[in-house]
Scaffold this motif. Sequence first.
Motif, short mmCIF file in Angstrom:
data_model
loop_
_atom_site.label_atom_id
_atom_site.label_comp_id
_atom_site.label_asym_id
_atom_site.label_seq_id
_atom_site.Cartn_x
_atom_site.Cartn_y
_atom_site.Cartn_z
N HIS A 122 0.67 -1.14 0.13
CA HIS A 122 0.15 0.02 -0.26
C HIS A 122 0.88 1.21 0.06
CE1 HIS A 122 -3.39 -2.69 0.93
NE2 HIS A 122 -2.70 -3.13 1.83
N ASN A 123 0.65 2.05 -0.88
CA ASN A 123 1.52 3.38 -0.86
C ASN A 123 0.67 4.37 -0.59
OD1 ASN A 123 3.85 1.96 -2.01
ND2 ASN A 123 2.87 1.66 -3.97
N ILE A 124 1.21 5.36 0.05
CA ILE A 124 0.65 6.81 0.41
C ILE A 124 1.55 7.84 0.18
CG2 ILE A 124 -0.64 8.11 2.14
CD1 ILE A 124 -1.07 5.66 3.87
N PRO A 125 1.43 8.59 -1.00
CA PRO A 125 2.17 9.35 -1.49
C PRO A 125 2.50 10.64 -0.89
CG PRO A 125 0.40 9.87 -2.85
CD PRO A 125 0.11 8.49 -1.91
N HIS A 126 1.60 11.03 0.00
CA HIS A 126 1.79 12.54 0.81
C HIS A 126 0.84 12.66 1.86
CE1 HIS A 126 2.64 17.03 0.77
NE2 HIS A 126 2.98 16.35 2.00
N VAL A 127 1.32 12.44 2.99
CA VAL A 127 0.44 12.72 4.23
C VAL A 127 1.05 13.46 5.28
CG1 VAL A 127 1.28 10.60 5.54
CG2 VAL A 127 -0.75 11.59 6.00
N LYS A 128 0.34 14.41 5.88
CA LYS A 128 0.85 15.19 6.94
C LYS A 128 0.42 14.58 8.36
CE LYS A 128 0.41 19.98 8.72
NZ LYS A 128 -0.23 21.28 8.44
N LEU A 129 1.35 14.61 9.17
CA LEU A 129 1.08 14.23 10.73
C LEU A 129 1.32 14.84 11.73
CD1 LEU A 129 2.12 10.20 10.20
CD2 LEU A 129 -0.24 11.25 10.28
N LYS A 130 0.69 15.10 12.74
CA LYS A 130 1.20 15.75 14.07
C LYS A 130 1.19 14.71 15.13
CE LYS A 130 -1.48 19.84 13.34
NZ LYS A 130 -2.65 21.10 13.83
N GLU A 131 2.05 15.09 16.20
CA GLU A 131 2.44 14.27 17.20
C GLU A 131 1.15 13.60 17.61
OE1 GLU A 131 5.32 14.49 20.94
OE2 GLU A 131 3.68 15.78 21.23
N GLY A 132 1.36 12.32 17.95
CA GLY A 132 0.18 11.52 18.38
C GLY A 132 -0.97 11.02 17.19
N GLU A 133 -0.78 11.41 16.04
CA GLU A 133 -1.66 11.16 15.07
C GLU A 133 -1.00 9.85 14.24
OE1 GLU A 133 -3.79 15.12 13.42
OE2 GLU A 133 -1.93 14.59 12.37
N GLN A 134 -2.06 9.25 13.65
CA GLN A 134 -1.45 8.02 12.75
C GLN A 134 -2.13 8.07 11.44
OE1 GLN A 134 -3.92 4.84 14.73
NE2 GLN A 134 -2.49 4.80 16.75
N VAL A 135 -1.62 7.09 10.65
CA VAL A 135 -1.92 6.76 9.29
C VAL A 135 -1.99 5.27 9.16
CG1 VAL A 135 0.65 6.75 8.55
CG2 VAL A 135 -1.22 7.18 6.77
N PHE A 136 -3.34 4.97 8.66
CA PHE A 136 -3.60 3.66 8.58
C PHE A 136 -4.30 3.12 7.47
CE2 PHE A 136 -7.17 5.86 10.62
CZ PHE A 136 -8.37 4.97 9.84
N ILE A 137 -4.35 1.65 7.27
CA ILE A 137 -4.81 1.14 6.22
C ILE A 137 -5.52 -0.18 6.83
CG2 ILE A 137 -3.02 1.74 4.34
CD1 ILE A 137 -2.11 -1.09 4.83
N MET A 138 -6.47 -0.69 6.21
CA MET A 138 -7.44 -1.91 6.63
C MET A 138 -7.55 -2.96 5.44
SD MET A 138 -11.38 -1.86 8.06
CE MET A 138 -10.83 -1.15 9.47
N LYS A 139 -7.23 -4.25 5.81
CA LYS A 139 -6.96 -5.43 4.88
C LYS A 139 -7.50 -6.68 5.50
CE LYS A 139 -5.83 -6.32 0.80
NZ LYS A 139 -6.49 -5.75 -0.35
N ARG A 140 -8.31 -7.48 4.84
CA ARG A 140 -8.95 -8.69 5.19
C ARG A 140 -7.56 -9.64 5.49
NH1 ARG A 140 -14.18 -9.67 4.36
NH2 ARG A 140 -15.21 -8.31 3.09
N GLY A 141 -7.62 -10.42 6.55
CA GLY A 141 -6.56 -11.54 6.88
C GLY A 141 -6.08 -11.47 8.19
N THR A 142 -4.95 -12.19 8.56
CA THR A 142 -4.45 -12.41 9.87
C THR A 142 -3.19 -11.91 9.49
OG1 THR A 142 -5.89 -13.90 10.55
CG2 THR A 142 -4.03 -13.74 11.83
N PRO A 143 -2.58 -10.95 10.25
CA PRO A 143 -1.20 -10.23 9.92
C PRO A 143 -0.28 -11.36 10.63
CG PRO A 143 -2.23 -8.99 11.79
CD PRO A 143 -3.31 -10.14 11.15
N HIS A 144 1.00 -11.05 9.93
CA HIS A 144 2.07 -11.82 10.29
C HIS A 144 3.29 -10.92 10.61
CE1 HIS A 144 5.50 -14.46 10.89
NE2 HIS A 144 6.12 -14.15 9.81
#
Length: 358
Positions: free
Chosen positions: A322-344
């Motif tokens: 998953h590519n996110i070309p540009h995002v702005k974050l402040k302290e304590g903020e998150q950038v997230f994605i959601m996907k089916r499946g059990t992560p490893h």
Amino acid sequence: MSFYSPPRKISDYISYDEEVPAEFLCDVCAKPVIDAQVATPCGHTFCGHCVEMFQQTAGPIPCAMCRQLVVKFCRNIFANKVLATIQGKCLVCNDEFDLGTAKDHVKHCPQMEMTCSLCKETIKRIDQLVHANACPMKEITCACGEIFPQKNQNEHKELSCSFKRIDCPLNCQDSVQRYLLPSHTLKCTAVVNQCPTKGCGARVRRCNLLAHLEESKDRHYNLLLEEKKNILWEVNEVPWSKVTSKRIGQVGVVKWTISSTPTNNQVICSPPFQKLDISWRFVCTKRGDRSEYALEYTQGVSSIHLALSFVVEHQDGSRHVHNIPHVKLKEGEQVFIMKRGTPHSLTAKIELLEPALA
């Protein structure tokens, strides 16, 4: 502080050789009627000690001999004069006196044993003054204003006296009165403070602050420039649609292997890690048959711009990018994605960007 003698009869402290006439013996205790008291109106005579015992009872007092109610006890002058002709001897100090003065002698005998009302120690009457100054339970007042038993004087001085000089608990090699300790921390060279440069985050002793500022001046200069730039962006309120980004060549890659499979709605966090002089952590949350993955900007001074690539590997062997070309974050903020499946495992490529106007 006070002293008292055991409640015994005066006759228990004296001896006498002559025979006391029967009419001058107490009708209750059969001892000489020392400090004789006559009950009115019946006229029976008792010693002073027995009368004191009668008077301790509540309500009307019946005569111990005839049970007639006593109106008043009066001093039996005649009986006292008769006893004054009989010689007695103190069993404590061996002084001799007539039985008429036996009460006064017992009251002032220097060798008579007394009990301290504070520590309950038994002493001789002659030692009252010495004991009054040395009694371990005597209350004393410290210069700091606290009141405590004399036996606790050393403990108070060592543990709680406000005027006691103590060594600085931070080992700055200085000593100070205990009540001045809070103000001492305002100048103590061993106190650890956070670097005053916003965004540095270093914690240094006050005595090492100048050296830290000298060693970190280049980094501090860059932090101040970054803060200035962010302030200008916020003041000018540039619309996000007019912001572009420029690569500055700062890239970091980190991988997190998820040790346990999260249950529904359970949140699992990675240990904090440092990349590009910034603190981050991964967050994984199970939402039914989907998993939510996030990268959290946990510690920093100002907003950051970044490009982000997520590589998610699932337990079934599948792999998603998953590519996110540009995002702005402040302290304590998150950038997230959601996907089916059990992560490893979760791998993130983080690239810092420099914002610019379109």
